[in-house]
Design a protein around this motif. Sequence first.
Motif, short mmCIF file in Angstrom:
data_model
loop_
_atom_site.label_atom_id
_atom_site.label_comp_id
_atom_site.label_asym_id
_atom_site.label_seq_id
_atom_site.Cartn_x
_atom_site.Cartn_y
_atom_site.Cartn_z
N THR A 121 0.83 -1.21 0.00
CA THR A 121 0.00 0.00 0.00
C THR A 121 0.86 1.25 0.00
O THR A 121 0.60 2.20 -0.75
CB THR A 121 -0.93 0.01 1.22
OG1 THR A 121 -1.77 -1.14 1.18
CG2 THR A 121 -1.78 1.27 1.25
N THR A 125 2.43 1.84 -3.38
CA THR A 125 1.43 2.36 -4.32
C THR A 125 1.20 3.86 -4.08
O THR A 125 1.09 4.65 -5.03
CB THR A 125 0.10 1.61 -4.17
OG1 THR A 125 0.31 0.22 -4.49
CG2 THR A 125 -0.95 2.17 -5.12
N GLN A 126 1.15 4.24 -2.82
CA GLN A 126 0.97 5.66 -2.50
C GLN A 126 2.17 6.48 -2.96
O GLN A 126 2.01 7.61 -3.46
CB GLN A 126 0.76 5.84 -0.99
CG GLN A 126 -0.47 5.13 -0.41
CD GLN A 126 -1.78 5.68 -0.95
OE1 GLN A 126 -1.80 6.54 -1.82
NE2 GLN A 126 -2.88 5.17 -0.44
N SER A 170 1.86 6.90 -6.64
CA SER A 170 0.81 7.88 -6.91
C SER A 170 1.32 9.30 -6.70
O SER A 170 0.99 10.22 -7.47
CB SER A 170 -0.40 7.62 -6.01
OG SER A 170 -0.99 6.38 -6.30
N HIS A 201 -4.33 7.27 -8.84
CA HIS A 201 -4.72 5.92 -8.42
C HIS A 201 -5.38 5.16 -9.57
O HIS A 201 -5.08 3.99 -9.81
CB HIS A 201 -5.67 5.99 -7.22
CG HIS A 201 -4.99 6.38 -5.96
ND1 HIS A 201 -5.64 7.02 -4.92
CD2 HIS A 201 -3.72 6.21 -5.53
CE1 HIS A 201 -4.80 7.23 -3.92
NE2 HIS A 201 -3.62 6.75 -4.28
#
Length: 215
Positions: free
Chosen positions: A124, A127-128, A131, A149
């Motif tokens: 997570t 991924t952030q 982004s 996202h």
Amino acid sequence: MARIREHNRELIIQVASELFADKGFAATKIIDIANRAGIPKANIFYYFKNKKSLYLSVLETVIELLLQASSPFQENNDPVIALKEYIQAKIAISQSHPHASKVFAVEMILGAPHLPKEIADKMTEQTQQSSRHIQSWIDRGLIKQINPHHLLFTIWASTQTYADFNWQILKVTGKKKMDKKDYEQAADFIVELVLKGCDVRSSMAEANYPHWKWI
């Protein structure tokens, strides 16, 4: 001796990924893995504590690659290069680890019941981070106003489908197996789709037009 142990461990993980992909975690038995691998059942417990431990090892093989695939976002300041390399890396995972990719996909569909929290948190956070890199390019006018996202979600879906829905792709194309050229063409098409669809510009554009922004 160490090389033999590593070979046996990789063999067990490969066979297990095939069976977990075909049958799921609950229906897969250790004896089935041993039989397909051509080794005694006891040998599997030499390398893995139990079935769940082996299942997690299968997941970790593909998760490690997925985490590595995001490195272009950290290593390249140019969105054209970063997105192209990211998409190519994701397609390469579908090509090299199709069974483990399916196991990962099913795990996600089921709500990640077996995935350790620390791994889920790591994925997570990465991924952030990715982004945030995409958003920085948007803020600099190198990508039009989009949701970072959703761009990542789209790339995940379009690249992982070549592993997760391989049967359907082969059925439609009439092929028995995808070859290297097929995967290269898939990567090239997705790259073009993303770069043109999101109007991605090289950082050279920023140097030439420092005050240019999307309207």
